[in-house]
Design a protein around this motif. Structure first.
Motif, PDB file in Angstrom:
ATOM      1  N   HIS A 190    -101.788 -47.163 -19.006  1.00 61.90           N
ATOM      2  CA  HIS A 190    -101.985 -47.625 -20.378  1.00 61.90           C
ATOM      3  C   HIS A 190    -102.543 -46.500 -21.253  1.00 61.90           C
ATOM      4  N   ARG A 191    -103.507 -45.752 -20.709  1.00 60.73           N
ATOM      5  CA  ARG A 191    -104.102 -44.619 -21.447  1.00 60.73           C
ATOM      6  C   ARG A 191    -103.634 -43.337 -20.756  1.00 60.73           C
ATOM      7  N   GLU A 192    -102.571 -42.761 -21.245  1.00 55.64           N
ATOM      8  CA  GLU A 192    -101.900 -41.705 -20.500  1.00 55.64           C
ATOM      9  C   GLU A 192    -102.624 -40.363 -20.536  1.00 55.64           C
ATOM     10  N   ASN A 193    -103.536 -40.164 -21.451  1.00 43.19           N
ATOM     11  CA  ASN A 193    -104.304 -38.922 -21.475  1.00 43.19           C
ATOM     12  C   ASN A 193    -105.621 -39.047 -20.719  1.00 43.19           C
ATOM     13  N   ALA A 194    -106.009 -40.263 -20.370  1.00 40.34           N
ATOM     14  CA  ALA A 194    -107.357 -40.497 -19.849  1.00 40.34           C
ATOM     15  C   ALA A 194    -107.622 -39.755 -18.547  1.00 40.34           C
ATOM     16  N   LEU A 195    -106.664 -39.760 -17.635  1.00 41.29           N
ATOM     17  CA  LEU A 195    -106.875 -39.117 -16.341  1.00 41.29           C
ATOM     18  C   LEU A 195    -107.087 -37.615 -16.501  1.00 41.29           C
ATOM     19  N   VAL A 196    -106.239 -36.962 -17.283  1.00 39.05           N
ATOM     20  CA  VAL A 196    -106.344 -35.512 -17.457  1.00 39.05           C
ATOM     21  C   VAL A 196    -107.621 -35.149 -18.215  1.00 39.05           C
ATOM     22  N   ASP A 197    -107.968 -35.932 -19.224  1.00 36.43           N
ATOM     23  CA  ASP A 197    -109.225 -35.680 -19.934  1.00 36.43           C
ATOM     24  C   ASP A 197    -110.403 -35.724 -18.970  1.00 36.43           C
ATOM     25  N   ALA A 198    -110.419 -36.751 -18.119  1.00 39.02           N
ATOM     26  CA  ALA A 198    -111.513 -36.894 -17.155  1.00 39.02           C
ATOM     27  C   ALA A 198    -111.497 -35.745 -16.143  1.00 39.02           C
ATOM     28  N   LEU A 199    -110.307 -35.341 -15.719  1.00 39.15           N
ATOM     29  CA  LEU A 199    -110.191 -34.245 -14.752  1.00 39.15           C
ATOM     30  C   LEU A 199    -110.840 -32.977 -15.289  1.00 39.15           C
ATOM     31  N   TYR A 200    -110.547 -32.630 -16.537  1.00 38.80           N
ATOM     32  CA  TYR A 200    -111.094 -31.396 -17.100  1.00 38.80           C
ATOM     33  C   TYR A 200    -112.581 -31.512 -17.401  1.00 38.80           C
ATOM     34  N   GLU A 201    -113.038 -32.699 -17.720  1.00 41.77           N
ATOM     35  CA  GLU A 201    -114.474 -32.870 -17.947  1.00 41.77           C
ATOM     36  C   GLU A 201    -115.274 -32.572 -16.676  1.00 41.77           C
ATOM     37  N   VAL A 202    -114.804 -33.094 -15.533  1.00 45.46           N
ATOM     38  CA  VAL A 202    -115.577 -32.921 -14.297  1.00 45.46           C
ATOM     39  C   VAL A 202    -115.276 -31.594 -13.607  1.00 45.46           C
ATOM     40  N   SER A 203    -114.270 -30.838 -14.117  1.00 50.94           N
ATOM     41  CA  SER A 203    -113.856 -29.589 -13.458  1.00 50.94           C
ATOM     42  C   SER A 203    -114.239 -28.337 -14.231  1.00 50.94           C
ATOM     43  N   SER A 204    -114.632 -28.480 -15.484  1.00 52.55           N
ATOM     44  CA  SER A 204    -114.972 -27.330 -16.307  1.00 52.55           C
ATOM     45  C   SER A 204    -116.465 -27.037 -16.218  1.00 52.55           C
ATOM     46  N   PRO A 205    -116.850 -25.834 -15.768  1.00 53.63           N
ATOM     47  CA  PRO A 205    -118.276 -25.499 -15.648  1.00 53.63           C
ATOM     48  C   PRO A 205    -119.031 -25.595 -16.965  1.00 53.63           C
ATOM     49  N   GLN A 206    -118.317 -25.493 -18.086  1.00 51.74           N
ATOM     50  CA  GLN A 206    -118.977 -25.543 -19.388  1.00 51.74           C
ATOM     51  C   GLN A 206    -119.235 -26.964 -19.878  1.00 51.74           C
ATOM     52  N   HIS A 207    -118.671 -27.958 -19.189  1.00 53.73           N
ATOM     53  CA  HIS A 207    -118.792 -29.337 -19.674  1.00 53.73           C
ATOM     54  C   HIS A 207    -120.029 -30.023 -19.086  1.00 53.73           C
ATOM     55  N   ALA A 208    -120.608 -30.900 -19.876  1.00 54.47           N
ATOM     56  CA  ALA A 208    -121.820 -31.622 -19.439  1.00 54.47           C
ATOM     57  C   ALA A 208    -121.562 -32.492 -18.218  1.00 54.47           C
ATOM     58  N   LYS A 209    -120.308 -32.909 -18.011  1.00 54.78           N
ATOM     59  CA  LYS A 209    -119.968 -33.779 -16.880  1.00 54.78           C
ATOM     60  C   LYS A 209    -119.469 -32.996 -15.667  1.00 54.78           C
ATOM     61  N   TYR A 210    -119.618 -31.678 -15.684  1.00 52.55           N
ATOM     62  CA  TYR A 210    -119.114 -30.866 -14.566  1.00 52.55           C
ATOM     63  C   TYR A 210    -119.696 -31.346 -13.236  1.00 52.55           C
ATOM     64  N   GLY A 211    -118.809 -31.593 -12.282  1.00 49.25           N
ATOM     65  CA  GLY A 211    -119.223 -32.035 -10.958  1.00 49.25           C
ATOM     66  C   GLY A 211    -119.477 -33.517 -10.833  1.00 49.25           C
TER      67      GLY A 211
END
Length: 604
Positions: free
Chosen positions: A61-82
């Motif tokens: 239903h939300r086709e960008n949601a998975l990729v957005d979440a992937l980059y949030e938890v995978s980017s060292p610069q993001h607050a949600k990294y890890g």
């Protein structure tokens, strides 16, 4: 935040269920080949009574949601990294539109498919329709399933050269499999080969270990900089675990989180890893690790034939174990060959290896933190809709904290005539899949030491299916600018570049049926790199930190400083000299080879 404008992930307005009865005969082509894929010949209709199991990937239903979440938890610069997601949280992101299941069920019901034969997986994101008569599959998909035989291997598949869906379903369904994907044992080629003339060590690597120790002592005495000073020149012609542990600076690290950390190897095509050969290999090449053992998990009818060890399986498990010891290793033996038994009574084997394995692993309650796969195919031989759907399943693994590594391939920029299969017969470099998927870490090949150089077999280039992701845009754009008009028209200047990193890929010593053999291929590189990543995951877990998960945003940012840049060598193919390794990223060796010590400091 990183963002990837994949067509499969682009926001698409879903067609809501119409108040009027949908037109199930209003077909629109989903995928079709211009010609029957190369080396396949139609043998005619399947025997009467043949059935097929269909898998249907539903659009989220939300086709960008998975990729957005992937980059949030995978980017060292993001607050949600890890902050990796749970299985339930991923399920929420990939859930279909509320109208999708009802509409698809109406379509299946219209064609007489009983609800009892339909099951869901991936939290409703995929449907499996079991034991569908071929005539019914033809009606559902506007298709013509036939038996096809491979000219070289004599293997047979039940496939169609094209299929369609009712127009109203195109906004709800990503792909249907098996349909137009003709992958088989030769297509899912191993990226390795035995080299009978290669140098073979008769008495293990005791001499190399002694030389490493002597060099390390000399380095300490003279305060020579860098770990490469401790790699014997003999490792240029013969690779053993000691060579790799010295070269990639991991020999002094002992894993601590062995109750949590796991390294997985995905195996296919009846390739079996031998416990006896592993014991012999470790006795000869890493005597302090002879207690190592691996677990075999069978998937989709896969077997564990200890009387028939495979060079690919033994290579993968022997080097994964010898570098990561005492980290637990799992070998996944995935079925799927032979693909079709013409007895007319049993369902056809779907022979969709990546789907079989991915659907299995994503249903597990625990998943290895690092997974290596040494198989691939020419990207253009994989239907686009299938490639996109499989690629997003790799993204699901990343969001849950798993690092997925793939061999980049062994054909340089392309093998053979390098003609496109879209009917135009245009000469073009041939990228490989899944290495071209932006959600995996593709591993190219190097050779020699002091310094390492690119191995000429190392596949690399630019995807024709997947746009360049933002995490690598700066580095890849810089490379493309540096080569100007070279190879103009032979590659996609806006495509995802691969490989991402590299590792040694030639002259690996393995034990096969008790004999020591020498082997080449990026199949050597992927488990080597994966074992180093597994050590990093062990370190993170032992420090109370989460695993690394999807690696690429880290590698292309802060992680670059933990890689040994490879600046010479090339990957010829397609009648050309291929690309050349240069300072920085290049489509031969990626960003370079891993230095565990430097990466350990970075991920700390």
């Amino acid at each position: 935040m990183f963002w990837l404008p994949l067509s499969v992930l682009a926001a698409v307005p879903l067609t809501l269920a119409s108040p009027l009865a949908p037109r199930w005969d209003d077909f629109k082509v989903k995928h079709a080949w211009h010609d029957v894929p190369r080396n396949w010949k139609c043998e005619g209709p399947a025997p009467a009574g043949t059935t097929i199991d269909l898998r249907i990937a539903l659009k989220p239903h939300r086709e960008n949601a998975l990729v957005d979440a992937l980059y949030e938890v995978s980017s060292p610069q993001h607050a949600k990294y890890g902050a990796h997601l749970s299985k339930a949280e991923v399920a929420e992101l990939v859930a279909p539109h509320p109208d999708t299941h009802a509409l698809v069920n109406d379509w299946l019901s219209h064609h007489g498919v009983p609800s009892s034969s339909v099951s869901t997986s991936h939290n409703g994101g995929w449907l499996t329709v079991s034991s569908v008569p071929v005539s019914q599959a033809d009606a559902l998909l506007g298709a013509s399933y036939q038996v096809y035989r491979h000219a070289e291997t004599n293997d047979t598949l039940l496939r169609t050269v094209g299929y369609s869906l009712p127009a109203i379903l195109h906004d709800h369904i990503n792909t249907v499999a098996p349909s137009t994907y003709f992958g088989g044992p030769r297509a899912w080629r191993k990226t390795s080969h035995l080299t009978p003339n290669g140098k073979i060590l008769p008495d293990g690597d005791a001499e190399i270990q002694a030389e490493i120790a002597a060099l390390a002592k000399a380095k300490e005495a003279s305060r020579l900089p860098g770990s490469l000073a401790t790699v014997p020149s003999s490792c240029s012609s013969t690779i053993t675990p000691s060579c790799l542990r010295a070269l990639y600076n991991s020999s002094t690290y002992t894993p601590k989180a062995t109750s949590q950390n796991v390294l997985g190897i995905a195996g296919y095509l009846e390739e079996y890893a031998s416990h006896t050969d592993l014991k012999t290999f470790l006795t000869k090449f890493r005597s302090d690790a002879t207690a190592a053992a691996f677990t075999v998990v069978t998937v989709n009818g896969g077997l564990d034939n200890q009387n028939s060890p495979g060079d690919e399986a033994n290579l993968d498990i022997q080097y994964a174990e010898s570098i990561s010891f005492p980290t637990p290793n799992i070998y996944y033996s995935t079925g799927g060959s032979p693909p079709f038994v013409e007895d007319g009574n049993t369902p056809t084997n779907t022979n969709e290896p990546y789907l079989d394995w991915l659907q299995f692993i994503l249903e597990q309650s625990t998943i290895p933190q690092t997974i290596s796969t040494s198989y691939g195919d020419d990207e253009q031989t994989v239907p686009l809709d299938y490639a996109q759907s499989v690629c997003t399943l790799f993204a699901q693994l990343g969001t849950q904290g798993t690092s997925v590594l793939f061999s980049s391939g062994d054909s340089g920029v392309g093998d053979g005539s390098c003609l496109t299969n879209d009917g135009t017969n245009k000469k073009q470099f041939i990228p490989n899949f899944p290495a071209s998927c932006p959600f995996v870490t593709a591993v190219g090949g190097t050779t020699r030491v002091n310094p390492e150089v690119a191995a000429s077999l190392s596949s690399g280039g630019f995807s024709n299916y997947f746009p360049r992701p933002s995490y690598q845009d700066a580095q890849v754009t810089s490379f493309i600018k540096s080569i100007g008009t070279s190879f103009s028209g032979l590659y996609n200047t806006t495509g995802r570049g691969f490989p991402d990193i590299s590792a040694q890929a030639e002259n690996f010593q393995i034990v096969l049926s008790g004999r020591t053999e020498s082997i080449d291929g990026t199949s050597c590189a992927s488990p080597t790199a994966a074992a180093v990543i597994s050590l990093l995951n062990d370190f993170r877990l032992s420090e109370g930190k989460p695993s690394l998960g999807f690696l690429n945003p880290l590698l292309y940012s802060t992680g670059t400083a933990g890689l040994n840049d490879i600046t010479s060598g090339s990957n010829p193919g397609c009648g050309t000299t291929g690309f050349t390794a240069v300072a920085g990223w290049d489509p031969v060796t990626g960003l370079g080879t891993p230095d565990f010590g430097k990466l350990q400091a970075i991920v700390a």
